[in-house]
Design an enzyme around this catalytic site. Structure first.
Site, PDB file in Angstrom:
ATOM      1  N   LYS A  27      46.889   5.393  -1.432  1.00  0.00           N
ATOM      2  CA  LYS A  27      47.396   6.193  -0.315  1.00  0.00           C
ATOM      3  C   LYS A  27      46.260   6.996   0.315  1.00  0.00           C
ATOM      4  O   LYS A  27      46.144   7.094   1.534  1.00  0.00           O
ATOM      5  CB  LYS A  27      48.519   7.120  -0.806  1.00  0.00           C
ATOM      6  CG  LYS A  27      49.811   6.338  -1.078  1.00  0.00           C
ATOM      7  CD  LYS A  27      50.810   7.058  -1.957  1.00  0.00           C
ATOM      8  CE  LYS A  27      51.981   6.129  -2.257  1.00  0.00           C
ATOM      9  NZ  LYS A  27      52.879   6.620  -3.287  1.00  0.00           N
ATOM     10  N   GLN A  51      54.384  12.208  -6.053  1.00  0.00           N
ATOM     11  CA  GLN A  51      54.544  10.901  -6.685  1.00  0.00           C
ATOM     12  C   GLN A  51      55.554  10.977  -7.841  1.00  0.00           C
ATOM     13  O   GLN A  51      55.472  11.854  -8.701  1.00  0.00           O
ATOM     14  CB  GLN A  51      53.169  10.430  -7.196  1.00  0.00           C
ATOM     15  CG  GLN A  51      53.138   9.025  -7.735  1.00  0.00           C
ATOM     16  CD  GLN A  51      53.323   7.942  -6.685  1.00  0.00           C
ATOM     17  OE1 GLN A  51      52.976   8.107  -5.521  1.00  0.00           O
ATOM     18  NE2 GLN A  51      53.894   6.824  -7.098  1.00  0.00           N
ATOM     19  N   ASP A 102      58.689  10.612   2.397  1.00  0.00           N
ATOM     20  CA  ASP A 102      59.349   9.631   1.529  1.00  0.00           C
ATOM     21  C   ASP A 102      60.802   9.415   1.956  1.00  0.00           C
ATOM     22  O   ASP A 102      61.425   8.440   1.538  1.00  0.00           O
ATOM     23  CB  ASP A 102      59.391  10.154   0.080  1.00  0.00           C
ATOM     24  CG  ASP A 102      58.218   9.685  -0.767  1.00  0.00           C
ATOM     25  OD1 ASP A 102      57.791   8.538  -0.590  1.00  0.00           O
ATOM     26  OD2 ASP A 102      57.766  10.483  -1.606  1.00  0.00           O
TER      27      ASP A 102
HETATM   28  N1  GUN Z   1      57.043   6.169  -7.101  1.00  0.00           N
HETATM   29  C1  GUN Z   1      57.268   4.862  -6.872  1.00  0.00           C
HETATM   30  N2  GUN Z   1      57.487   4.629  -5.559  1.00  0.00           N
HETATM   31  C2  GUN Z   1      57.400   5.831  -4.952  1.00  0.00           C
HETATM   32  C3  GUN Z   1      57.527   6.242  -3.590  1.00  0.00           C
HETATM   33  O1  GUN Z   1      57.780   5.448  -2.672  1.00  0.00           O
HETATM   34  N3  GUN Z   1      57.354   7.577  -3.367  1.00  0.00           N
HETATM   35  C4  GUN Z   1      57.093   8.459  -4.359  1.00  0.00           C
HETATM   36  N4  GUN Z   1      56.957   9.733  -4.032  1.00  0.00           N
HETATM   37  N5  GUN Z   1      56.969   8.101  -5.622  1.00  0.00           N
HETATM   38  C5  GUN Z   1      57.120   6.794  -5.912  1.00  0.00           C
END
Ligand code: GUN
Length: 286
Positions: A52, A96, A119
């Site tokens: 990211k 995350q 998200d």
């Molecule tokens: N963990 C696995 N996929 C995601 C996601 O799309 N966003 C977040 N914040 N954590 C994750």
């Protein structure tokens, strides 16, 4: 033999468009910024967070990375979220998941300002998605919608089967397919006669988290098969939820792992960060 849906290529197109928009916005004084927060040292999460950060750099998006120790308390994380909620350089906040067990995920998600919730996990944003009038779409399902669109296969009236009912993928995925007039079935661990249901799917999305769970006999001839799985095998290799060798004998289109859904998730996150920056600057999301 099926055609492979190239998530890397399609995500590159999305990212290119986002980069162009970021450059344009900067000339207008809008500098999109994303904060990514990781608690603990889950190896998979570390890889995602790194990707990211790299994507932000590539597209000209400002980013801040917070790596907190595994013993971080809920109060400490709430304090950081609150700080980021008020930080003007930050338009998007991504914490995350999963979080260590001493931290309640729902509490943290609820604390993120919905306008910075790139998200789309906050109940306000989840509710908006349900209604069909949303600011952000959750990254993985939205990326999958782009992948399906790339095949040219229409969703309208089709049997769409989603295996998995998580808040991150299964539930919002079902809603997006429904908005496109698919006839949607959500399957999960208690579903009876799963193969009977999946064999009727024109569009099959597997988000189970179990390697090679979907075997060839579960796939309808000519189906579009989307594999959300990211399972790390003992030999270190990444493996999807779909047995690719078998399913690709029957599907018309199929996503590989890696190189399918994964890259799209990040591309959508970048798009959401730009949308957040525009909304916070008083612009429309278009
Ligand atoms: N963990 C696995 N996929 C995601 C996601 O799309 N966003 C977040 N914040 N954590 C994750």
């Amino acid at each position: 033999m099926s055609k492979i849906i190239d998530g890397k290529q399609i995500s590159a197109q999305v990212k290119q468009a986002v980069a162009e928009e970021v450059a344009q916005l900067k000339t207008e004084g809008i500098h999109p910024g994303l904060a990514v927060v990781l608690v603990g040292d889950n190896p998979a999460s570390k890889v995602y967070v790194g990707s990211k950060e790299k994507a932000c750099e590539q597209l000209g998006i400002y980013s801040e990375k917070y790596l907190l120790p595994g013993e971080t308390t809920e109060e400490e994380l709430l304090e950081l979220v609150e700080k980021l909620n008020h930080k003007p350089e930050i338009n998007g906040i991504l914490v995350q998941l999963p979080l260590p067990e001493q931290i309640n995920e729902e509490t943290i998600i609820n604390a993120i300002d919905p306008i910075k919730d790139v998200d789309a996990f906050h109940p306000n944003n989840v509710g908006k998605i349900m209604i069909g009038d949303f600011d952000f779409l959750p990254c993985t399902p939205a990326g999958i919608m782009d992948l399906i669109a790339s095949t040219g296969v229409s969703i309208e009236g089709k049997n769409c089967v989603v295996i998995g009912r998580s808040n991150i993928v299964g539930k919002p995925m079902s809603m997006l397919l429904l908005h496109k007039n698919g006839t949607v079935t959500i399957c999960h661990s208690r579903t009876q006669n799963l193969a009977e249901i999946t064999r009727k799917a024109d569009i099959l999305v597997a988000a189970v988290g179990r390697p090679n769970f979907v075997t060839g006999d579960m796939v309808k001839e000519g189906a579009v098969v989307i594999d959300v799985g990211m399972n790390r095998l003992e030999n270190g290799k990444l493996c999807g939820d779909v047995n690719f060798a078998e399913a690709s004998e029957r599907a018309s289109y199929i996503t590989p792992v890696p190189g399918g859904v994964g890259p799209m998730t990040i591309a959508t996150l970048m798009r959401n960060t730009v949308t957040a920056a525009k909304l916070q600057a008083g612009r429309s999301k278009e």
